[in-house]
Design a protein around this motif. Structure first.
Motif, PDB file in Angstrom:
ATOM      1  N   VAL A   1      -8.787   0.979  -0.676  1.00 20.19           N
ATOM      2  CA  VAL A   1      -7.500   1.607  -0.995  1.00 20.19           C
ATOM      3  C   VAL A   1      -7.658   2.576  -2.164  1.00 20.19           C
ATOM      4  CG1 VAL A   1      -5.152   1.179  -1.816  1.00 20.19           C
ATOM      5  CG2 VAL A   1      -6.154  -0.326  -0.096  1.00 20.19           C
TER       6      VAL A   1
ATOM      7  N   ILE B   1       0.837  -1.205   0.000  1.00 20.46           N
ATOM      8  CA  ILE B   1       0.000   0.000   0.000  1.00 20.46           C
ATOM      9  C   ILE B   1       0.869   1.251   0.000  1.00 20.46           C
ATOM     10  CG2 ILE B   1      -1.612   1.356   1.395  1.00 20.46           C
ATOM     11  CD1 ILE B   1      -2.924  -1.325   2.175  1.00 20.46           C
TER      12      ILE B   1
ATOM     13  N   ILE C   1      -6.235   4.266   5.581  1.00 23.29           N
ATOM     14  CA  ILE C   1      -6.573   2.933   5.070  1.00 23.29           C
ATOM     15  C   ILE C   1      -6.562   1.904   6.197  1.00 23.29           C
ATOM     16  CG2 ILE C   1      -5.774   1.052   3.581  1.00 23.29           C
ATOM     17  CD1 ILE C   1      -4.706   3.282   1.677  1.00 23.29           C
TER      18      ILE C   1
ATOM     19  N   VAL D   1      -9.303   5.916  -0.953  1.00 23.67           N
ATOM     20  CA  VAL D   1      -8.364   6.757  -0.197  1.00 23.67           C
ATOM     21  C   VAL D   1      -7.285   7.304  -1.125  1.00 23.67           C
ATOM     22  CG1 VAL D   1      -6.659   6.786   1.651  1.00 23.67           C
ATOM     23  CG2 VAL D   1      -8.813   5.562   1.965  1.00 23.67           C
TER      24      VAL D   1
END
Length: 213
Positions: free
Chosen positions: A97, A23, A173, A100
């Motif tokens: 994800v 991420i 997240i 965001v």
């Protein structure tokens, strides 16, 4: 190219980074693209002149150009999410994800675009790139890293707590903090207002006789 190397390195690793590490890679790549894209939207020269010569509402040029840049950066970010998260996360995680990351992309583009009329495209991009590449470090790490230099420590920690950086998007997240969401959304709005202010101000200064002196 940087983003391609970044993604290739993450995927080619033997075990691959953890989900949180992947991420962070997505957010760094998204921030890099956003900083460069945003820095060109209202850069001195043709882009700024065209924005100021159009007969449109004060918010239309910064908001419209932000949307246009996001339409380029967001699909690339979605691709990186599919490449990096597909082996490790369910589809629901991809959606979270992506949402965001989309807000984070908009916040970086807005800030970079607002800086460009004042400092130029290159400086605005450099500022955004520094935030994207150093931003995965949380404020606590910055505090520890600069502990021997108190004059830099406190201003940097303050900046890390208020700027739209990857660590904040990653925490949103992971934890779903409302404060992280509000800050990133706030930067999108603030960036549009700031760009609407800096564009005419520095366009006029640039056109004033003798301003270069």
């Amino acid at each position: 190219m940087r983003n391609g190397l970044l993604l290739a390195a993450a995927v080619a690793a033997s075990d691959g980074p953890s989900l949180s590490g992947r991420i962070r890679v997505v957010l760094v790549a998204a921030g890099t693209l956003s900083a460069v894209a945003g820095s060109r939207l209202l850069a001195p020269g043709g882009a700024l002149t065209a924005a100021q010569m159009s007969a449109a509402a004060w918010w239309l040029a910064p908001a419209g150009r932000l949307l246009g840049a996001a339409c380029v950066v967001v699909p690339l970010t979605l691709t990186s999410i599919l490449v990096l998260l597909a082996p490790r996360a369910p589809l629901t995680a991809h959606v979270g994800v992506a949402a965001v990351a989309g807000v984070y992309v908009a916040s970086v583009i807005a800030l970079s675009a607002a800086l460009a009329p004042a400092v130029g495209a290159s400086a605005a991009a450099a500022f955004g790139l520094a935030g994207a590449w150093l931003g995965p470090m949380p404020p606590s790490d910055i505090y520890t890293l600069f502990e021997p230099v108190p004059l830099l420590q406190h201003p940097l920690v303050l900046a890390w707590n208020v700027l739209p950086l990857p660590w904040r998007a990653a925490r949103w997240i992971a934890c779903g903090n409302a404060s992280d969401a509000l800050l990133l959304i706030g930067w999108v709005i603030l960036g549009i207002f700031a760009a609407a202010w800096t564009a005419p101000r520095f366009f006029r200064a640039d056109r004033t006789p003798g301003a270069a002196a």
